[in-house]
Design an enzyme around this catalytic site. Structure first.
Site, short mmCIF file in Angstrom:
data_model
loop_
_atom_site.label_atom_id
_atom_site.label_comp_id
_atom_site.label_asym_id
_atom_site.label_seq_id
_atom_site.Cartn_x
_atom_site.Cartn_y
_atom_site.Cartn_z
CE1 TYR A 54 46.44 42.46 51.52
CE2 TYR A 54 46.18 44.08 49.79
CZ TYR A 54 46.69 43.72 51.02
OH TYR A 54 47.45 44.61 51.72
NE ARG A 59 53.05 39.90 47.32
CZ ARG A 59 53.26 41.22 47.40
NH1 ARG A 59 54.34 41.67 48.02
NH2 ARG A 59 52.41 42.07 46.88
NE ARG A 75 31.86 33.13 63.29
CZ ARG A 75 32.75 32.72 64.19
NH1 ARG A 75 32.66 31.52 64.71
NH2 ARG A 75 33.73 33.52 64.59
CE LYS A 125 49.52 42.75 48.87
NZ LYS A 125 49.87 43.81 49.81
CD GLU A 167 55.95 44.83 56.34
OE1 GLU A 167 56.21 44.87 55.13
OE2 GLU A 167 55.35 43.88 56.88
N1 PDD Z 1 50.72 47.09 50.22
N2 PDD Z 1 54.53 45.67 53.29
C1 PDD Z 1 53.20 45.69 53.51
C2 PDD Z 1 52.71 45.43 54.89
C3 PDD Z 1 52.30 45.93 52.44
O1 PDD Z 1 50.98 45.93 52.66
C4 PDD Z 1 52.83 46.19 51.15
C5 PDD Z 1 51.94 46.44 49.96
C6 PDD Z 1 54.24 46.18 50.98
C7 PDD Z 1 54.87 46.40 49.63
O2 PDD Z 1 54.67 45.32 48.78
P1 PDD Z 1 54.60 45.50 47.21
O3 PDD Z 1 55.87 46.18 46.81
O4 PDD Z 1 54.53 44.14 46.69
O5 PDD Z 1 53.40 46.36 46.89
C8 PDD Z 1 55.04 45.90 52.07
C9 PDD Z 1 49.79 47.27 49.13
C10 PDD Z 1 50.26 48.28 48.13
C11 PDD Z 1 48.42 47.58 49.70
O6 PDD Z 1 48.02 46.87 50.60
O7 PDD Z 1 47.75 48.50 49.24
#
Ligand code: PDD
Length: 285
Positions: free
Chosen positions: A33, A52, A100, A149, A181
């Site tokens: 996503y 990304r 599945r 992601k 993070e």
């Molecule tokens: N989250 N690290 C993680 C684990 C994240 O889920 C996100 C983003 C970031 C920051 O990435 P970016 O700057 O590209 O948004 C770092 C989004 C906002 C979410 O899941 O809602």
């Protein structure tokens, strides 16, 4: 009022939108996503998020379902149809629906592509952006490919709930003694004017906001070190902050109950937030 969402080529009211019970996103969290913020009706850092997305898909051997321009059109139409002034656009892509089986389905299985919006009036001026966030630290129990992601967000969700149960706003995750993070953001500290944030690798998501903020920091002659830091170092820092598409740059003022610096958002975080919002609005689409 019902939102318009995008599902597999169609714009439909959210009540009419459906995805198969055999969707691999549902059965295996086999999907990726993106989240792009909208300010003043325009998309922030769209190209970074589109790039990304392609990388996440490629790391999972998934094709790119829609080229950048088609994606941009869909984002823009949803922003317009749903009258989003400030908010977020979520884009979800899964490997599609198939009986599945742990093995991936045939390569010609249609992927599931869903986009939806969230309206967040005043997104760039939230109360937390003024007061700062309190975080607790928790072990990072996620898988080892956090650079992709994926929609596997159960642990970050559990960590967020644990943070709330402890009276905090969010959690910073820790592995081998170092902060990786936040649950949904990248983590930073500032000591003697130097901004420190974990280096890129498979341990963290390569934040699009992170990349822009570090570029702006360097352009403003601020010193940046990309390396791991410990919780103790963070608690002894002058400032701490997080970055993400939904929080931009937001100060962290308490870590495990201890005030960071004087317990208020610091000058570096405030300045970076201002620069980031100014600069990214200039290039918003
Ligand atoms: N989250 N690290 C993680 C684990 C994240 O889920 C996100 C983003 C970031 C920051 O990435 P970016 O700057 O590209 O948004 C770092 C989004 C906002 C979410 O899941 O809602």
């Amino acid at each position: 009022m019902s939102r318009t969402v995008y599902v597999n080529g169609e714009f439909v009211p959210e009540e009419a939108a459906t995805v198969s019970v055999f969707d691999r996103g549902f059965l295996f969290a086999d999907g990726v996503y993106e989240v792009t913020s909208v300010l003043g009706g325009r998309l922030v850092d769209f190209d970074g998020h589109a790039a990304r997305l392609e990388r996440s898909l490629s790391e999972l051997d998934m094709p790119v379902p829609l080229a950048r321009d088609a994606l941009l059109e869909i984002h823009r139409r949803l922003v317009a149809d749903n009258r989003i002034e400030d908010g977020l656009v979520y884009l979800q892509v899964t490997r599609g629906a198939a009986d599945r089986d742990f093995a991936y389905p045939d390569a010609d299985t249609p992927q599931t592509v869903v986009l939806f919006t969230q309206s967040k009036p005043g997104l760039a001026d939230s109360p937390q952006s003024r007061t700062g966030l309190s975080v607790v630290t928790l072990p990072d129990l996620r898988w080892d490919r956090r650079d992709i992601k994926t929609v596997q967000l159960l642990y970050p969700s559990m960590a967020k709930m644990e943070a709330r149960a402890r009276g905090a706003d969010d959690a910073w995750m820790v592995e081998d003694g170092a902060v990786t993070e936040g649950t949904s953001n990248n983590a930073y500290i500032v000591k003697n004017g130097t901004i420190v944030t974990r280096q890129l690798g498979s341990e963290i998501l390569h934040g699009i906001t992170r990349s822009a903020v570090l570029r702006f920091a360097r352009e403003a002659q601020m010193k940046v070190e990309e390396r791991a830091f410990t919780v103790e170092e963070a608690q002894a820092a002058d400032e701490a902050f997080v970055t993400s598409a939904s929080s931009f740059v937001t100060a962290v003022t308490r870590i495990d109950g201890r005030a960071v610096g004087d317990g208020a958002p610091g000058p570096v975080a405030r300045r970076l937030r201002e620069i980031y919002l100014d600069e990214s609005l200039k290039s918003a689409l």
